[in-house]
Design a protein around this motif. Structure first.
Motif, mmCIF file in Angstrom:
data_model
loop_
_atom_site.group_PDB
_atom_site.id
_atom_site.type_symbol
_atom_site.label_atom_id
_atom_site.label_comp_id
_atom_site.label_asym_id
_atom_site.label_seq_id
_atom_site.Cartn_x
_atom_site.Cartn_y
_atom_site.Cartn_z
ATOM 1 N N GLY A 164 0.789 -1.233 0.000
ATOM 2 C CA GLY A 164 0.000 0.000 0.000
ATOM 3 C C GLY A 164 0.813 1.271 0.000
ATOM 4 O O GLY A 164 0.241 2.370 -0.050
ATOM 5 N N LYS A 165 2.141 1.176 0.055
ATOM 6 C CA LYS A 165 2.974 2.380 0.077
ATOM 7 C C LYS A 165 3.392 2.772 -1.333
ATOM 8 O O LYS A 165 3.613 1.909 -2.198
ATOM 9 N N TRP A 215 -2.099 -3.457 -1.847
ATOM 10 C CA TRP A 215 -2.537 -4.556 -0.986
ATOM 11 C C TRP A 215 -3.044 -5.728 -1.813
ATOM 12 O O TRP A 215 -2.795 -6.880 -1.476
ATOM 13 N N SER A 250 2.038 0.948 8.717
ATOM 14 C CA SER A 250 1.717 1.084 7.300
ATOM 15 C C SER A 250 0.471 1.938 7.111
ATOM 16 O O SER A 250 0.425 2.826 6.250
ATOM 17 N N THR A 278 0.396 5.663 5.260
ATOM 18 C CA THR A 278 -0.488 5.918 4.123
ATOM 19 C C THR A 278 -1.424 7.080 4.401
ATOM 20 O O THR A 278 -1.605 7.982 3.561
ATOM 21 N N ARG A 279 -2.007 7.097 5.595
ATOM 22 C CA ARG A 279 -2.947 8.160 5.948
ATOM 23 C C ARG A 279 -2.246 9.507 6.077
ATOM 24 O O ARG A 279 -2.779 10.544 5.654
ATOM 25 N N GLU A 316 -1.738 10.903 2.653
ATOM 26 C CA GLU A 316 -2.969 11.458 2.079
ATOM 27 C C GLU A 316 -3.300 12.827 2.672
ATOM 28 O O GLU A 316 -3.598 13.782 1.939
#
Length: 527
Positions: A219-220, A226, A416, A420-421, A424
């Motif tokens: 997911g990075k 994913w 992770s 990711t958050r 964003e």
């Protein structure tokens, strides 16, 4: 053994455990500074914790098996030496890869101390009385976890620098070695035909490692999604390795993970609950320090002080529940109550952001601490109550293994999700300032060189993203609550050993007679 004799035997053990835990919690508070100085990323931040937890988890069953076969005192001393070697290497680390290697060595030593201290206590104290001594061990863990963040913050803010967060444990370890040599006296049982399941240990470590690598990078940006071919390969390889582990363990003469013990109802449910406890204990301590420093702008020392409510809750719950269990012989109510508190605590923490009042955060993490304190040692107690002394090392270490494994998986997954958050939210903030996404911020934890407007966006992103990872932790704790509710409420036995016919590893064997038990007791007393 009298109460005084047991406390004397535990002095060196608890000193060793205190040293290892103190060093670990010192690092937790210092990590934002360490990773910033070494120019690491959020992924590196999570992996500094994960590598130590992985090595801890992977070696805990092996140490537990060794504890059932060899001299426990020598094994404890070996674990201390290994941990000190890793600490010294970490203190001299000049980049993130070398720091990760040192953390692996530290994790191996920590795995030994985690497994051996619990196994030795289980070998000398009956389950009915063990709650009191488990409470003492929980108190030592709580003190080390409260003192570590504060001491780490003071060291980082002092002229000594963050490297002394690793060096400081060396003199403490020397004291622990001396106390173990002086106070711990255990009979040495010489066994023939001993075999160690090295293949099972290697397969287990490989399977866990592959899955951890997958969750750390999935997911990075710049890696893989994913749901992708790479993810499928990682997951497939990890599952195959773990399936091979099960196949080997079923046929091994002396399995590293004894399946009859793991598949016994009490142990199996305790393992499921322990995984969630690991997510809570390691996830909370890892990311709360980062929240206070990165999102709220506090110094390492202040961040350490702000985590005291978490550890105070653990201290109060572990000591109080241990004393009450010894007094009344009832353990399940405390474990279930701990599960309820964990769900509530993490549910409350999921509502925090970069502007939440600090007194509210303190209340929320106190609830989490109470839940961890009620569950952590008492789950081990429930498992030890179902096995014989000969297998108490394997049983205790497997519960500890899955707790640490849950922590490693938790830190990786939560790290992770957080990265990711943060990416964003940072991109959204940068867009409002007209800054191209990905030009600065979210990836690096070195915030000292960022302009004030950018720094404000990054801090807010970390603060607002932290609530999401605690929501995931709350969901994991719901599973733990269900598992604890289903635990068989077996009375705690008042004898140290168990009838072999009731032991999951030796069901169907001939029970020992009273004469045999008397002869065994006399041999121990003569020693």
């Amino acid at each position: 053994m009298t109460h005084r004799e047991i406390l004397e035997a535990m002095t060196g053990l608890l000193a060793a455990l205190f040293t290892a835990l103190l060093s670990t919690t010192i690092v937790a508070t210092a990590l934002p500074t360490i990773i910033g100085d070494l120019k690491g990323s959020q992924t590196a931040y999570a992996w500094v914790i994960t590598t130590a937890l992985l090595a801890n988890a992977a070696t805990t069953p092996l140490w537990g098996k060794l504890a059932d076969l060899f001299n426990k005192k020598l094994l404890v001393q070996s674990a201390i030496v290994i941990f000190v070697a890793g600490s010294v290497l970490a203190g001299f680390a000049h980049d993130v890869p070398l720091l990760l290697v040192a953390r692996v060595i530290q994790g191996v030593g920590m795995g030994g101390l985690t497994a051996l201290v619990v196994a030795i206590i289980g070998s000398i104290v009956a389950p009915r009385e063990r709650g009191r001594y488990s409470g003492y061990m929980g108190a030592v863990m709580a003190v080390s976890m409260s003192g570590g963040p504060i001491l780490g913050g003071v060291i980082v803010d002092s002229p000594l620098g963050w490297r002394w967060c690793f060096f400081v444990c060396v003199p403490l370890a020397v004291i622990a070695l001396f106390l173990v040599q002086r106070t711990l006296r255990l009979p040495t049982e010489r066994k023939t035909g001993v075999s160690i399941d090295w293949l099972g240990a290697a397969l287990l470590t490989a399977g866990v490692s592959v899955l951890l690598i997958w969750v750390s990078f999935a997911g990075k940006a710049g890696y893989y999604a994913w749901f992708s071919r790479e993810s499928a390969l990682y997951v497939g390889a990890g599952v195959l390795l773990l399936a091979a582990t099960v196949w080997v363990e079923r046929r091994a003469k002396s399995p590293i993970v004894p399946l009859p013990i793991v598949l016994e109802k009490t142990t199996g449910l305790a393992i499921i609950a322990s995984i969630a406890v690991g997510v809570g204990m390691f996830g909370a301590t890892t990311f709360l320090g980062q929240y206070f420093q990165t999102a709220r702008g506090y110094s390492p020392t202040a961040a350490g002080v702000l985590t005291i409510p978490l550890v105070a809750g653990m201290l109060i719950a572990s000591v109080t529940s241990g004393q009450l269990i010894t007094r009344f012989g009832k353990w399940k109510r405390f474990v279930v109550a701990g599960g309820v508190l964990l769900v509530i605590g993490f549910g409350l923490l999921s509502t925090i952001d970069h502007a939440t009042d600090l007194w509210l955060v303190g209340v929320y993490i106190t609830v989490v601490g109470l839940g961890v304190g009620m569950m952590m040692q008492n789950l081990v107690l429930a498992v030890q109550n179902t096995v014989s002394v000969q297998n108490i090392g394997a049983a205790s270490s497997n519960v500890a293994f899955f707790r640490t494994f849950g922590g490693a998986i938790g830190v990786s997954v939560l790290g992770s999700i957080l990265a990711t958050r943060v990416g964003e939210l940072s991109a959204e903030g940068f867009a409002k300032l007209g800054i191209p996404a990905g030009s600065s911020g979210g990836g690096s934890l070195d915030l000292t060189s960022l302009p004030a407007p950018v720094l404000e966006i990054v801090r807010a992103a970390y603060g607002d993203a932290t609530g999401r990872i605690f929501l995931v932790a709350a969901a994991a704790c719901v599973i733990a609550l269900i598992a604890t509710a289903l635990l068989p409420n077996k009375p705690l036995r008042t004898t140290i050993d168990i009838d072999p016919a009731l032991d999951p590893m030796h069901a169907g064997t001939t029970p020992r007679t009273a004469d045999t038990v008397t002869e065994s007791r006399e041999r121990v007393l003569q020693h």
